[in-house]
Design a protein around this motif. Structure first.
Motif, PDB file in Angstrom:
ATOM      1  N   ALA A 165       0.822  -1.205   0.000  1.00 20.65           N
ATOM      2  CA  ALA A 165       0.000   0.000   0.000  1.00 20.65           C
ATOM      3  C   ALA A 165       0.859   1.259   0.000  1.00 20.65           C
ATOM      4  CB  ALA A 165      -0.915   0.003   1.228  1.00 20.65           C
ATOM      5  N   SER A 166       0.206   2.377  -0.306  1.00 23.96           N
ATOM      6  CA  SER A 166       0.832   3.687  -0.159  1.00 23.96           C
ATOM      7  C   SER A 166       0.915   4.037   1.327  1.00 23.96           C
ATOM      8  CB  SER A 166       0.022   4.729  -0.924  1.00 23.96           C
ATOM      9  OG  SER A 166      -0.057   4.410  -2.298  1.00 23.96           O
ATOM     10  N   HIS A 167       1.605   5.148   1.653  1.00 26.37           N
ATOM     11  CA  HIS A 167       1.853   5.451   3.062  1.00 26.37           C
ATOM     12  C   HIS A 167       2.234   6.917   3.235  1.00 26.37           C
ATOM     13  CE1 HIS A 167       6.220   5.558   2.187  1.00 26.37           C
ATOM     14  NE2 HIS A 167       5.940   4.573   1.352  1.00 26.37           N
ATOM     15  N   GLY A 168       2.055   7.404   4.446  1.00 29.42           N
ATOM     16  CA  GLY A 168       2.531   8.730   4.789  1.00 29.42           C
ATOM     17  C   GLY A 168       4.045   8.780   4.776  1.00 29.42           C
ATOM     18  N   VAL A 169       4.586   9.972   4.511  1.00 33.53           N
ATOM     19  CA  VAL A 169       6.037  10.164   4.446  1.00 33.53           C
ATOM     20  C   VAL A 169       6.308  11.633   4.760  1.00 33.53           C
ATOM     21  CG1 VAL A 169       6.058  10.694   1.962  1.00 33.53           C
ATOM     22  CG2 VAL A 169       8.100   9.701   3.020  1.00 33.53           C
ATOM     23  N   GLY A 170       7.541  11.966   5.059  1.00 33.57           N
ATOM     24  CA  GLY A 170       7.875  13.374   5.318  1.00 33.57           C
ATOM     25  C   GLY A 170       8.912  13.520   6.403  1.00 33.57           C
ATOM     26  N   GLU A 175       5.084   6.690   7.784  1.00 30.31           N
ATOM     27  CA  GLU A 175       4.375   7.271   8.926  1.00 30.31           C
ATOM     28  C   GLU A 175       2.894   7.334   8.602  1.00 30.31           C
ATOM     29  OE1 GLU A 175       4.785  12.003   8.371  1.00 30.31           O
ATOM     30  OE2 GLU A 175       6.697  11.023   8.789  1.00 30.31           O
ATOM     31  N   GLU A 176       2.125   7.887   9.530  1.00 30.73           N
ATOM     32  CA  GLU A 176       0.689   8.031   9.275  1.00 30.73           C
ATOM     33  C   GLU A 176       0.440   9.049   8.159  1.00 30.73           C
ATOM     34  OE1 GLU A 176      -1.718   6.210  10.540  1.00 30.73           O
ATOM     35  OE2 GLU A 176      -0.247   5.063  11.684  1.00 30.73           O
ATOM     36  N   PRO A 177      -0.583   8.850   7.347  1.00 29.16           N
ATOM     37  CA  PRO A 177      -1.508   7.706   7.355  1.00 29.16           C
ATOM     38  C   PRO A 177      -0.860   6.463   6.760  1.00 29.16           C
ATOM     39  CG  PRO A 177      -2.061   9.192   5.566  1.00 29.16           C
ATOM     40  CD  PRO A 177      -0.958   9.861   6.332  1.00 29.16           C
ATOM     41  N   SER A 178      -0.969   5.358   7.467  1.00 24.91           N
ATOM     42  CA  SER A 178      -0.380   4.107   6.998  1.00 24.91           C
ATOM     43  C   SER A 178      -1.388   3.336   6.157  1.00 24.91           C
ATOM     44  CB  SER A 178       0.066   3.261   8.196  1.00 24.91           C
ATOM     45  OG  SER A 178      -1.051   2.924   8.996  1.00 24.91           O
ATOM     46  N   SER A 179      -0.892   2.408   5.372  1.00 29.33           N
ATOM     47  CA  SER A 179      -1.725   1.464   4.618  1.00 29.33           C
ATOM     48  C   SER A 179      -2.829   2.142   3.815  1.00 29.33           C
ATOM     49  CB  SER A 179      -2.330   0.420   5.569  1.00 29.33           C
ATOM     50  OG  SER A 179      -1.323  -0.284   6.252  1.00 29.33           O
ATOM     51  N   ILE A 180      -2.422   3.036   2.921  1.00 34.47           N
ATOM     52  CA  ILE A 180      -3.373   3.690   2.022  1.00 34.47           C
ATOM     53  C   ILE A 180      -3.580   2.774   0.819  1.00 34.47           C
ATOM     54  CG2 ILE A 180      -3.848   5.737   0.634  1.00 34.47           C
ATOM     55  CD1 ILE A 180      -1.806   7.236   2.418  1.00 34.47           C
ATOM     56  N   SER A 181      -4.757   2.214   0.680  1.00 39.71           N
ATOM     57  CA  SER A 181      -5.014   1.231  -0.363  1.00 39.71           C
ATOM     58  C   SER A 181      -4.996   1.871  -1.746  1.00 39.71           C
ATOM     59  CB  SER A 181      -6.373   0.559  -0.139  1.00 39.71           C
ATOM     60  OG  SER A 181      -6.410  -0.105   1.102  1.00 39.71           O
ATOM     61  N   THR A 182      -4.322   1.192  -2.677  1.00 40.44           N
ATOM     62  CA  THR A 182      -4.385   1.616  -4.076  1.00 40.44           C
ATOM     63  C   THR A 182      -5.300   0.670  -4.844  1.00 40.44           C
ATOM     64  OG1 THR A 182      -2.345   0.383  -4.509  1.00 40.44           O
ATOM     65  CG2 THR A 182      -2.139   2.751  -4.097  1.00 40.44           C
ATOM     66  N   LEU A 196      -1.291  17.350   3.824  1.00 45.00           N
ATOM     67  CA  LEU A 196      -0.915  15.970   4.123  1.00 45.00           C
ATOM     68  C   LEU A 196       0.060  15.449   3.067  1.00 45.00           C
ATOM     69  CD1 LEU A 196      -1.507  13.557   6.043  1.00 45.00           C
ATOM     70  CD2 LEU A 196      -3.223  12.816   4.363  1.00 45.00           C
ATOM     71  N   VAL A 197       1.122  14.764   3.529  1.00 47.98           N
ATOM     72  CA  VAL A 197       2.170  14.249   2.639  1.00 47.98           C
ATOM     73  C   VAL A 197       2.116  12.721   2.648  1.00 47.98           C
ATOM     74  CG1 VAL A 197       4.629  14.275   2.090  1.00 47.98           C
ATOM     75  CG2 VAL A 197       3.610  16.216   3.314  1.00 47.98           C
ATOM     76  N   PHE A 198       2.055  12.134   1.463  1.00 46.56           N
ATOM     77  CA  PHE A 198       2.017  10.672   1.375  1.00 46.56           C
ATOM     78  C   PHE A 198       2.396  10.237  -0.040  1.00 46.56           C
ATOM     79  CE2 PHE A 198      -2.163  12.342   0.470  1.00 46.56           C
ATOM     80  CZ  PHE A 198      -2.628  11.601  -0.607  1.00 46.56           C
ATOM     81  N   THR A 199       2.532   8.917  -0.224  1.00 47.10           N
ATOM     82  CA  THR A 199       2.869   8.387  -1.535  1.00 47.10           C
ATOM     83  C   THR A 199       1.622   7.868  -2.240  1.00 47.10           C
ATOM     84  OG1 THR A 199       3.250   6.095  -0.820  1.00 47.10           O
ATOM     85  CG2 THR A 199       5.114   7.636  -0.654  1.00 47.10           C
ATOM     86  N   VAL A 200       1.697   7.816  -3.556  1.00 45.38           N
ATOM     87  CA  VAL A 200       0.728   7.082  -4.365  1.00 45.38           C
ATOM     88  C   VAL A 200       1.538   6.108  -5.202  1.00 45.38           C
ATOM     89  CG1 VAL A 200      -1.033   7.197  -6.161  1.00 45.38           C
ATOM     90  CG2 VAL A 200      -0.920   8.999  -4.415  1.00 45.38           C
ATOM     91  N   GLU A 201       1.333   4.790  -4.993  1.00 48.67           N
ATOM     92  CA  GLU A 201       2.211   3.797  -5.616  1.00 48.67           C
ATOM     93  C   GLU A 201       1.494   2.480  -5.899  1.00 48.67           C
ATOM     94  OE1 GLU A 201       5.229   2.077  -3.017  1.00 48.67           O
ATOM     95  OE2 GLU A 201       4.627   3.443  -1.419  1.00 48.67           O
ATOM     96  N   PRO A 202       0.639   2.452  -6.906  1.00 53.25           N
ATOM     97  CA  PRO A 202      -0.013   1.188  -7.247  1.00 53.25           C
ATOM     98  C   PRO A 202       0.949   0.180  -7.855  1.00 53.25           C
ATOM     99  CG  PRO A 202      -0.514   2.859  -8.890  1.00 53.25           C
ATOM    100  CD  PRO A 202       0.230   3.558  -7.787  1.00 53.25           C
ATOM    101  N   PHE A 203       0.695  -1.099  -7.582  1.00 53.72           N
ATOM    102  CA  PHE A 203       1.413  -2.205  -8.210  1.00 53.72           C
ATOM    103  C   PHE A 203       0.451  -2.855  -9.196  1.00 53.72           C
ATOM    104  CE2 PHE A 203       3.977  -1.394  -4.566  1.00 53.72           C
ATOM    105  CZ  PHE A 203       5.245  -1.900  -4.823  1.00 53.72           C
ATOM    106  N   LEU A 204       0.634  -2.569 -10.466  1.00 53.89           N
ATOM    107  CA  LEU A 204      -0.251  -3.053 -11.523  1.00 53.89           C
ATOM    108  C   LEU A 204       0.364  -4.307 -12.136  1.00 53.89           C
ATOM    109  CD1 LEU A 204      -2.903  -1.883 -12.906  1.00 53.89           C
ATOM    110  CD2 LEU A 204      -1.384  -1.222 -14.786  1.00 53.89           C
ATOM    111  N   SER A 205      -0.488  -5.322 -12.411  1.00 52.56           N
ATOM    112  CA  SER A 205       0.055  -6.625 -12.802  1.00 52.56           C
ATOM    113  C   SER A 205      -0.765  -7.290 -13.900  1.00 52.56           C
ATOM    114  CB  SER A 205       0.121  -7.543 -11.579  1.00 52.56           C
ATOM    115  OG  SER A 205       0.661  -8.811 -11.906  1.00 52.56           O
ATOM    116  N   LEU A 206      -0.122  -8.227 -14.565  1.00 51.29           N
ATOM    117  CA  LEU A 206      -0.790  -9.075 -15.552  1.00 51.29           C
ATOM    118  C   LEU A 206      -1.338 -10.347 -14.909  1.00 51.29           C
ATOM    119  CD1 LEU A 206       1.632  -8.730 -18.616  1.00 51.29           C
ATOM    120  CD2 LEU A 206      -0.612  -7.667 -18.296  1.00 51.29           C
TER     121      LEU A 206
END
Length: 249
Positions: A165-170, A175-182, A196-206
């Motif tokens: 999942a994505s997550h807070g960072v900074g 850090e919080e917010p933790s476990s941000i579902s993509t 609010l600072v966080f990542t967006v990082e989906p794992f896209l797959s076949l």
């Protein structure tokens, strides 16, 4: 982290630019025959020249400056003696700290020649990430990110890895917010506050829907085994929408 003043914003942008420049340079340096350790050493030099420290090494004692994952490895790959070959799919994740601020970015790169489905997967992995980023903004639901990415994946007949999942960072790497579902998550009720600072990082797959551990304490593999890509930016939620801080300068 929530940005509270311009000095913090500027510091976050600085480390964001550093990791973005490092990721871009590492991607451009990939050549068949080089080892992942050699690629990692190149990234380490770039971070050190910019006055930054490796995030996973600093925070968790990770055995490398960057995470480099090849083919069946989809995250947290340890740099080592593995040689990159033609046709490989290489994911590089770069996170670092400078002056007490962390930023995190990542991307998947191909080593030609690769098949058209893999080229398309990489293109759509970027599109999936930007689809999620478009949902970022102050007072908006975090769940909108996963809903948008999930709709994109379904429409284009991809799967999403649902335990990375994505997550807070900074102020720290995770850090919080933790476990941000993509991916769509009906239980998600949190709202993005302004700054609010966080990542967006989906794992896209076949075909993969899960990440499984392997023979070491770090490397994660696709389950079921299938080509998988990850693209990641660090973003700030503002009243004007998303601000991406991990763009190369």
């Amino acid at each position: 982290m929530t940005i509270s003043n311009e000095d913090e914003f500027d510091a976050l942008k600085e480390i964001g630019r550093i990791v973005a420049d490092t990721l871009k340079a590492m991607g451009g340096a990939i050549e068949p025959g080089m080892t992942t350790a050699e690629l990692d050493a190149f990234g380490r030099r770039l971070l050190e020249q910019a006055g930054a420290r490796s995030g996973p090494e600093l925070a968790y004692g990770f055995p490398g400056a960057t995470c480099i994952s090849v083919n069946e490895e989809i995250a947290h790959g340890i740099p080592g003696n593995r040689r990159i070959e033609k046709g490989d799919l290489v994911n590089i994740d770069v996170s670092a700290e400078k002056n007490g601020f962390f930023a995190d970015t990542g991307a998947s790169f191909t080593v030609p020649p690769v098949s058209r489905p893999i080229e398309r997967l990489c293109r759509d992995g970027k599109r999936a990430m930007w689809t999620g980023i478009a949902q970022v903004g102050a007072d908006k639901p975090l769940s909108g990110i996963g809903r948008a990415i999930g709709a994109f994946a379904d429409k284009n007949r991809y799967t999403l890895v649902r335990n990375l999942a994505s997550h807070g960072v900074g102020r720290s790497l995770h850090e919080e917010p933790s476990s941000i579902s993509t991916w769509p998550d009906r239980s998600e009720r949190r709202i993005m506050n302004d700054g609010l600072v966080f990542t967006v990082e989906p794992f896209l797959s076949l075909g993969a829907e899960w990440a499984e551990g392997g023979g070491d304490d770090w490397t994660l593999y696709s389950e079921p085994h299938a080509p998988t890509v990850q693209y990641e930016h660090t973003v700030v939620a503002t009243r004007g929408g998303p601000v991406v801080v991990t763009l190369p300068g």
